[in-house]
Design a protein around this motif. Sequence first.
Motif, PDB file in Angstrom:
ATOM      1  N   ILE A 228      -1.872 -12.048  -2.922  1.00  0.00           N
ATOM      2  CA  ILE A 228      -2.702 -10.842  -2.976  1.00  0.00           C
ATOM      3  C   ILE A 228      -3.628 -10.956  -4.175  1.00  0.00           C
ATOM      4  O   ILE A 228      -4.751 -10.480  -4.178  1.00  0.00           O
ATOM      5  CB  ILE A 228      -1.817  -9.588  -3.096  1.00  0.00           C
ATOM      6  CG1 ILE A 228      -0.980  -9.421  -1.839  1.00  0.00           C
ATOM      7  CG2 ILE A 228      -2.665  -8.347  -3.331  1.00  0.00           C
ATOM      8  CD1 ILE A 228       0.127  -8.417  -1.985  1.00  0.00           C
TER       9      ILE A 228
ATOM     10  N   PHE B  37      -6.133  -2.214  -4.697  1.00  0.00           N
ATOM     11  CA  PHE B  37      -6.646  -3.577  -4.629  1.00  0.00           C
ATOM     12  C   PHE B  37      -8.141  -3.591  -4.909  1.00  0.00           C
ATOM     13  O   PHE B  37      -8.837  -2.609  -4.607  1.00  0.00           O
ATOM     14  CB  PHE B  37      -6.405  -4.171  -3.234  1.00  0.00           C
ATOM     15  CG  PHE B  37      -4.994  -4.048  -2.753  1.00  0.00           C
ATOM     16  CD1 PHE B  37      -4.087  -5.070  -2.986  1.00  0.00           C
ATOM     17  CD2 PHE B  37      -4.569  -2.913  -2.085  1.00  0.00           C
ATOM     18  CE1 PHE B  37      -2.784  -4.961  -2.543  1.00  0.00           C
ATOM     19  CE2 PHE B  37      -3.267  -2.789  -1.640  1.00  0.00           C
ATOM     20  CZ  PHE B  37      -2.366  -3.831  -1.873  1.00  0.00           C
TER      21      PHE B  37
ATOM     22  N   GLN C 148      -9.918 -12.687  -4.907  1.00  0.00           N
ATOM     23  CA  GLN C 148      -8.807 -13.640  -5.021  1.00  0.00           C
ATOM     24  C   GLN C 148      -9.307 -14.973  -5.557  1.00  0.00           C
ATOM     25  O   GLN C 148     -10.418 -15.416  -5.260  1.00  0.00           O
ATOM     26  CB  GLN C 148      -8.123 -13.826  -3.668  1.00  0.00           C
ATOM     27  CG  GLN C 148      -7.330 -12.602  -3.257  1.00  0.00           C
ATOM     28  CD  GLN C 148      -6.924 -12.643  -1.802  1.00  0.00           C
ATOM     29  OE1 GLN C 148      -7.504 -13.363  -1.004  1.00  0.00           O
ATOM     30  NE2 GLN C 148      -5.932 -11.839  -1.440  1.00  0.00           N
TER      31      GLN C 148
ATOM     32  N   ASN D 198       0.108   0.742  -4.335  1.00  0.00           N
ATOM     33  CA  ASN D 198      -0.686  -0.313  -4.938  1.00  0.00           C
ATOM     34  C   ASN D 198      -2.150  -0.205  -4.526  1.00  0.00           C
ATOM     35  O   ASN D 198      -2.476   0.159  -3.385  1.00  0.00           O
ATOM     36  CB  ASN D 198      -0.144  -1.679  -4.521  1.00  0.00           C
ATOM     37  CG  ASN D 198       1.145  -2.010  -5.253  1.00  0.00           C
ATOM     38  OD1 ASN D 198       1.117  -2.351  -6.418  1.00  0.00           O
ATOM     39  ND2 ASN D 198       2.264  -1.874  -4.575  1.00  0.00           N
TER      40      ASN D 198
ATOM     41  N   SER E  64     -12.363 -10.184  -1.778  1.00  0.00           N
ATOM     42  CA  SER E  64     -11.082  -9.692  -2.319  1.00  0.00           C
ATOM     43  C   SER E  64     -10.851  -9.998  -3.789  1.00  0.00           C
ATOM     44  O   SER E  64      -9.849  -9.576  -4.352  1.00  0.00           O
ATOM     45  CB  SER E  64      -9.934 -10.296  -1.517  1.00  0.00           C
ATOM     46  OG  SER E  64      -9.960 -11.715  -1.651  1.00  0.00           O
TER      47      SER E  64
ATOM     48  N   HIS F  27      -3.594  -6.747  -8.298  1.00  0.00           N
ATOM     49  CA  HIS F  27      -3.497  -5.396  -7.751  1.00  0.00           C
ATOM     50  C   HIS F  27      -2.840  -4.516  -8.806  1.00  0.00           C
ATOM     51  O   HIS F  27      -2.371  -5.015  -9.831  1.00  0.00           O
ATOM     52  CB  HIS F  27      -2.752  -5.355  -6.410  1.00  0.00           C
ATOM     53  CG  HIS F  27      -1.415  -6.009  -6.411  1.00  0.00           C
ATOM     54  ND1 HIS F  27      -1.242  -7.380  -6.551  1.00  0.00           N
ATOM     55  CD2 HIS F  27      -0.160  -5.500  -6.277  1.00  0.00           C
ATOM     56  CE1 HIS F  27       0.041  -7.672  -6.489  1.00  0.00           C
ATOM     57  NE2 HIS F  27       0.720  -6.551  -6.344  1.00  0.00           N
TER      58      HIS F  27
ATOM     59  N   GLU G 109       0.821  -1.204   0.000  1.00  0.00           N
ATOM     60  CA  GLU G 109       0.000   0.000   0.000  1.00  0.00           C
ATOM     61  C   GLU G 109       0.862   1.263   0.000  1.00  0.00           C
ATOM     62  O   GLU G 109       0.564   2.247  -0.666  1.00  0.00           O
ATOM     63  CB  GLU G 109      -0.934  -0.006   1.213  1.00  0.00           C
ATOM     64  CG  GLU G 109      -2.137  -0.919   1.024  1.00  0.00           C
ATOM     65  CD  GLU G 109      -3.168  -0.732   2.113  1.00  0.00           C
ATOM     66  OE1 GLU G 109      -2.798  -0.333   3.224  1.00  0.00           O
ATOM     67  OE2 GLU G 109      -4.344  -0.974   1.828  1.00  0.00           O
TER      68      GLU G 109
END
Length: 800
Positions: A120, A14, A103, A12, A101, A123, A8
């Motif tokens: 992660i 997300f 993901q 970056n 998220s 992103h 962050e």
Amino acid sequence: MIVNTELEQKGNLFPSEIINYKKDVDTLYFTTKNSVVLQVTVVRDSVIRFRYSTTGKFDNDFSYGITIHASRGYNFLDVSEEDKYYVIKTSKLICKIEKQSLQVSLYDAKDMVLINQDEIGFHWEESYEFGGDIVKMSKISQKAESYYGLGDKPVDVNLKGKRFENWVTDSYAFGKNTDPIYKAIPFYTSIHDNKSYGIFFDNTFKTHFDFAQERRNITSFWAQGGEMNYYFIYGPQMSDVVANYTDLTGKPHALPPLWALGYHQCKWSYYPESNVKQITQKFRDLKIPCDAIYLDIDYMDGFRCFTWDKNYFPDPKRMVKELENDGFKTVVIIDPGIKIDLEYDVFKEALDKDYFCKRADGPYMKGKVWPGECYFPDFTKPEVREWWSGLFQELIEDIGVKGVWNDMNEPAVMEVPNKTFPNDVRHDYDGNQCSHRKAHNVYGMQMARATYHGLKKYSYPKRPFVITRAAYSGTQRYTSSWFGDNVATWEHLAVANNQAQRMAMSGFSFAGSDIGGFAEQPQGELFARWIQLGIFHVFCRVHSSGDHGDQEPWVFGEEITDIVRKFVEIRYQLLPYLYTAFWNHINNGTPILKSLVLFDQEDQHTHYRSDEFVYGEQILVCPIQEPNAKGRRMYVPRGKWYNFWTDEVIEGGKETWVDADLDSMPIFIKEGAVIPKYPVQQYVGEKNFDEITLDVYYKIGKEKSQLYDDAHDGYDYKKGRYSLRTFKLTGKKKEFILQQHKEGKFDANYSKFKIVFHNLPFTVTSVQIDNVEIDLNDLNSEKHSITIDKEFTELHLFGK
């Protein structure tokens, strides 16, 4: 959602939680609260595409990498919603998408083993300098996971612990670990828990890959622009992953003419005509087989493409015809840089039609290459490719040149720090206008594509032959390739071995190195050892810079000349075997060269082997890669293998010492193989022979082999005029059966097979062909061979 403070702080961004989902046949859309959209497309049961937008809007869906002929369709698709996930199921894969998220995690549908998992995940970082995003993906590296692929990277076969950049670069005299170099192939395969998958990151901007180098348990890839757009390809066999990737990005459009698989001789430069004739005559005098002679930039008038220097080559059409009469195909170089000269027709026409690349504010992209100051065609524009293909009419149709070699097409520019175009150069990109940042990695590919279509048009009804130095994923559809300007060192011999294996597992089998090294001068021993490796690469060419002396087979003395001849003759004997492997590559996407991990991924000893490889399906090769060697230790894969030279049978699955003086190298044949061989020829088509040899390597049990044949040029094979023979071998202690199944309409010139038996464990007491007993005198008991009609269905030996 996973929060990573360090990321962050670096700016970056997300995805947030999913607020909307919709399904459109095979494509699913997941939209987050902060306007990120994940588009998931089920291409096949084992192939899923993931595409992300940070603005809620996707760019035009256009790719040079994906072929229009890619297979599509699936057997089963189900989408369900759970508390924390959306779940997509096919017959091969289960994909879970986390609601909080975005993901992704992917599982084997049969046993629910985790195959691949976002860390992660997606992103991005806003690119304030250029606009748009720097798009990123991070995934968890599973326990004992290994990585392979990425095209021509000059490193060991396993990529674990390394980091790479994809930016096509003219990298003269590159070394081991030099990065980037000539090709950008953003595809890798992985293996863990005996399951293999692949990721093709279809993004033509400068891309990066980190295989658990920066963070030990994390693999990541990112791009300096464009979309996060990748295909997940599941095996679980690595061979299936590579075949599916090759299906996506395309197989060669046609088989090569058989002569293109022969031995080629090249130097910068063979000129004038008397020198060319002297070289080719020497090959014939010394009886070293050779099919192609190359002309580098000095054949041109002032290095102007599509011209001839009439001082050196007063009548090129006559010369090319005379060379062809002696069995030599002529291959010429063509570069992208067009000399600025208003008296030069090619330049004038491109200028008049506005076909050259321009800078952002309007002036033409000007750069120095061999002719001096040049402009450069924009090969990403369809009209330019069509124009370029038309320029080959005189070379191919009138003069009779049989192949074209595209060099300097990274594009290479001299006397500038970055060796290529500036970022602000504009490209049409087939109607998707963009800067050079996006088009750079495909520039050489599109030049090779245009060249291929020109040769296809003007060579017809013969097949085209094109070579390129620069490439992006999918270039294998159009051309062969070589690995660029290497160096005459032992290290480079080993690098060439690894590059050829990696290119093959990256969908690009028709490739090879400059045998002997382009820069500097090899000693005779190095040249001989490199020839031994090079005859087992699909593209087989000696090439050197010429400024350090000659590099023909005979310049190193009689001993080396004899060794070169011996191995080039092996190349020519094995042409039907190689041609069959190429047919299998075109039909099934099967790599012609197989790293040991690709050949037997279940054996974990293969995962870090770089030296050994399997050529086709049944020949194991291990080059000698150091001076003064009398042999080497090598790893032999599981199973039983015959020493090519001695017929000694060894049990694989372990390392073993193999003797190999300078006139030998470790070559093994898989037990049960049927290896077809031609008689030695000085060039393809020199002889009309009545029989070919089948070397049969006895095995207790069963084995299958194939022999593909056609007219060796032209396209009749696509109309069914080919011959595919499948040989099924069954061996018992006192009995041997060889069955043949035939398909296709082509009838080869030869009428007989000379079948040579290796290691028959019994004395033959009777022979039956198609259930009819024949005279035992027909069996050559000393050489364990028999000559029979090629149309036999079953050969049966009985023994005691």
